[in-house]
Design a protein around this motif. Structure first.
Motif, mmCIF file in Angstrom:
data_model
loop_
_atom_site.group_PDB
_atom_site.id
_atom_site.type_symbol
_atom_site.label_atom_id
_atom_site.label_comp_id
_atom_site.label_asym_id
_atom_site.label_seq_id
_atom_site.Cartn_x
_atom_site.Cartn_y
_atom_site.Cartn_z
ATOM 1 N N ASN A 20 30.934 42.950 39.624
ATOM 2 C CA ASN A 20 31.836 41.957 40.097
ATOM 3 C C ASN A 20 31.539 41.741 41.487
ATOM 4 O O ASN A 20 31.416 42.648 42.377
ATOM 5 C CB ASN A 20 33.224 42.055 39.654
ATOM 6 C CG ASN A 20 33.994 40.821 39.946
ATOM 7 O OD1 ASN A 20 33.377 39.743 39.682
ATOM 8 N ND2 ASN A 20 35.196 40.921 40.335
ATOM 9 N N THR A 59 33.896 41.433 43.689
ATOM 10 C CA THR A 59 34.747 42.248 44.173
ATOM 11 C C THR A 59 34.959 43.602 43.407
ATOM 12 O O THR A 59 35.403 43.427 42.329
ATOM 13 C CB THR A 59 36.233 41.632 44.130
ATOM 14 O OG1 THR A 59 36.316 40.190 44.456
ATOM 15 C CG2 THR A 59 37.535 42.343 44.820
ATOM 16 N N LYS A 94 37.898 45.204 41.468
ATOM 17 C CA LYS A 94 38.287 44.483 40.227
ATOM 18 C C LYS A 94 37.528 44.936 38.839
ATOM 19 O O LYS A 94 38.156 45.143 37.784
ATOM 20 C CB LYS A 94 38.368 42.926 40.240
ATOM 21 C CG LYS A 94 39.302 42.314 40.984
ATOM 22 C CD LYS A 94 39.320 40.685 41.083
ATOM 23 C CE LYS A 94 39.279 40.077 39.845
ATOM 24 N NZ LYS A 94 39.248 38.476 40.171
HETATM 25 P P1 ATR Z 1 37.888 33.589 34.419
HETATM 26 O O1 ATR Z 1 39.371 33.429 33.639
HETATM 27 O O2 ATR Z 1 37.092 32.269 34.030
HETATM 28 O O3 ATR Z 1 37.347 34.906 34.484
HETATM 29 P P2 ATR Z 1 38.397 34.050 36.951
HETATM 30 O O4 ATR Z 1 39.749 35.248 36.607
HETATM 31 O O5 ATR Z 1 39.111 33.369 38.177
HETATM 32 O O6 ATR Z 1 38.447 33.074 36.007
HETATM 33 O O7 ATR Z 1 37.409 35.053 37.550
HETATM 34 C C1 ATR Z 1 36.278 34.580 38.052
HETATM 35 C C2 ATR Z 1 35.229 35.556 38.089
HETATM 36 O O8 ATR Z 1 33.874 34.645 38.670
HETATM 37 C C3 ATR Z 1 35.327 36.671 38.829
HETATM 38 O O9 ATR Z 1 34.903 37.711 38.410
HETATM 39 C C4 ATR Z 1 34.719 36.337 40.286
HETATM 40 O O10 ATR Z 1 34.570 37.221 41.367
HETATM 41 P P3 ATR Z 1 35.728 37.805 42.131
HETATM 42 O O11 ATR Z 1 36.592 38.696 41.107
HETATM 43 O O12 ATR Z 1 34.989 38.501 43.254
HETATM 44 O O13 ATR Z 1 36.474 36.494 42.657
HETATM 45 C C5 ATR Z 1 33.772 35.281 39.812
HETATM 46 N N1 ATR Z 1 33.016 34.396 40.734
HETATM 47 C C6 ATR Z 1 33.587 33.118 40.953
HETATM 48 N N2 ATR Z 1 32.708 32.720 41.758
HETATM 49 C C7 ATR Z 1 31.722 33.460 42.129
HETATM 50 C C8 ATR Z 1 30.329 33.553 42.799
HETATM 51 N N3 ATR Z 1 30.251 32.362 43.559
HETATM 52 N N4 ATR Z 1 29.544 34.554 42.775
HETATM 53 C C9 ATR Z 1 29.804 35.695 42.020
HETATM 54 N N5 ATR Z 1 30.814 35.896 41.398
HETATM 55 C C10 ATR Z 1 31.878 34.719 41.328
#
Ligand code: ATR
Length: 279
Positions: free
Chosen positions: A152, A154, A157
């Motif tokens: 991930n 982050t 997480k």
């Molecule tokens: P969902 O319920 O669809 O999983 P979410 O809980 O908002 O939605 O999670 C979105 C996921 O997409 C997270 O793992 C996020 O990474 P972070 O935890 O670091 O925020 C990931 N994500 C969103 N945009 C991203 C990007 N441009 N590149 C990489 N990961 C991304």
């Protein structure tokens, strides 16, 4: 009286769930009415209460309301408890609402049964660590992969999420940089919301080789950015998550109606419908 069902969330205007459930109803001879209901921000409970008070029998719950539905349910299946999210509510004969989460079992059904992509003893990589990933971890781990790595943006997480599932199998979590030390995976599942914005998670090329199968939990009329990237790396196969959408719906339909619909022809018809829609 025709039994009423609906998909609730925000947005829902483009949801394919009504088309899928109407196809299931026709196939199984069930008489149901299935609609879309938009949930204004913060109003899930009001919308759901009104729906069931007016005689509704079941709901599918989509983004961003799965956590609200988890709180709203009177009782939870083991899958919903682990996922901390509910994508299906079903009214039972005692008037209680069961909350289930069929996303993970839908994903496994598509991978294993429809595509013939085995999970047992394979090395799996999941991209993302949000609600979408939490929702599918239990059924994936129950298939017995040799290893499941969560990467991930982050990293903490991913590590925290993995820690909560170690009782079910060999699962670890970290950041994208950690993948630089990994050999190519057998199966990579993209569960980030990056695809929605047309972005690719920052994955190193070395995680894909000619043996790697790639699955994007998002779906679209065109191949997703992630699928295109995987194909550029000469992966074995790449597909989107339309089959998962139909399979999770089939499990919800079975919970509501006690009949398990066949999915292959419905996946084909929904694929054709999606291809014909303006993007
Ligand atoms: P969902 O319920 O669809 O999983 P979410 O809980 O908002 O939605 O999670 C979105 C996921 O997409 C997270 O793992 C996020 O990474 P972070 O935890 O670091 O925020 C990931 N994500 C969103 N945009 C991203 C990007 N441009 N590149 C990489 N990961 C991304």
């Amino acid at each position: 009286m025709t039994d009423r069902y609906a998909v609730v969330g925000n947005p829902v205007a483009h949801s394919l769930s009504p088309d899928i459930h109407r196809a299931f109803a026709q196939q199984t001879g069930e008489n149901i009415d299935y609609s879309r209901i938009i949930v204004p921000a913060g109003q899930f409970n009001e919308v759901a209460r009104l729906f069931f008070n007016r005689g509704g029998r079941g709901l599918n719950i989509t983004v961003p309301c799965k956590g609200d539905a988890y709180q709203f349910a009177d009782k939870l299946t083991a899958f919903a408890s682990r996922a901390q999210a509910v994508n299906t509510l079903a009214l039972d004969t005692a008037g209680l609402l069961t909350g289930d989460n069929t996303d993970g079992r839908g994903l496994v059904a598509d991978l294993v049964d429809n595509l013939g992509w085995p999970i047992a003893d394979k090395r799996l990589l999941i991209l993302g660590a949000g609600g979408a990933v939490r929702g599918v971890l239990q059924p994936l781990l129950e298939q017995g992969p040799r290893e499941l790595v969560i990467a991930n943006r982050t990293p903490t997480k991913a590590a925290d999420l993995a820690d909560q599932f170690t009782d079910l199998g060999a699962v670890t979590g970290g950041g994208y940089d950690d993948l630089l030390e990994q050999a190519p995976f057998d199966l990579i599942i993209n569960a980030t919301s990056a695809s929605l914005a047309g972005d690719l998670p920052p994955v190193p090329k070395r995680i894909v080789d000619g043996n790697t199968r790639c699955y994007d939990m998002m779906y679209a009329a065109q191949p997703t950015v992630f699928m295109t990237w995987c194909r550029e790396q000469q992966c074995r196969e790449a597909i989107d998550g339309l089959g998962m959408l139909v399979e999770q719906a089939a499990l919800a339909f079975a919970l509501w109606r006690g009949k398990q619909p066949a999915t292959t022809s419905v996946i084909e018809s929904i694929r054709a419908l999606l291809a014909g829609k303006p993007s």
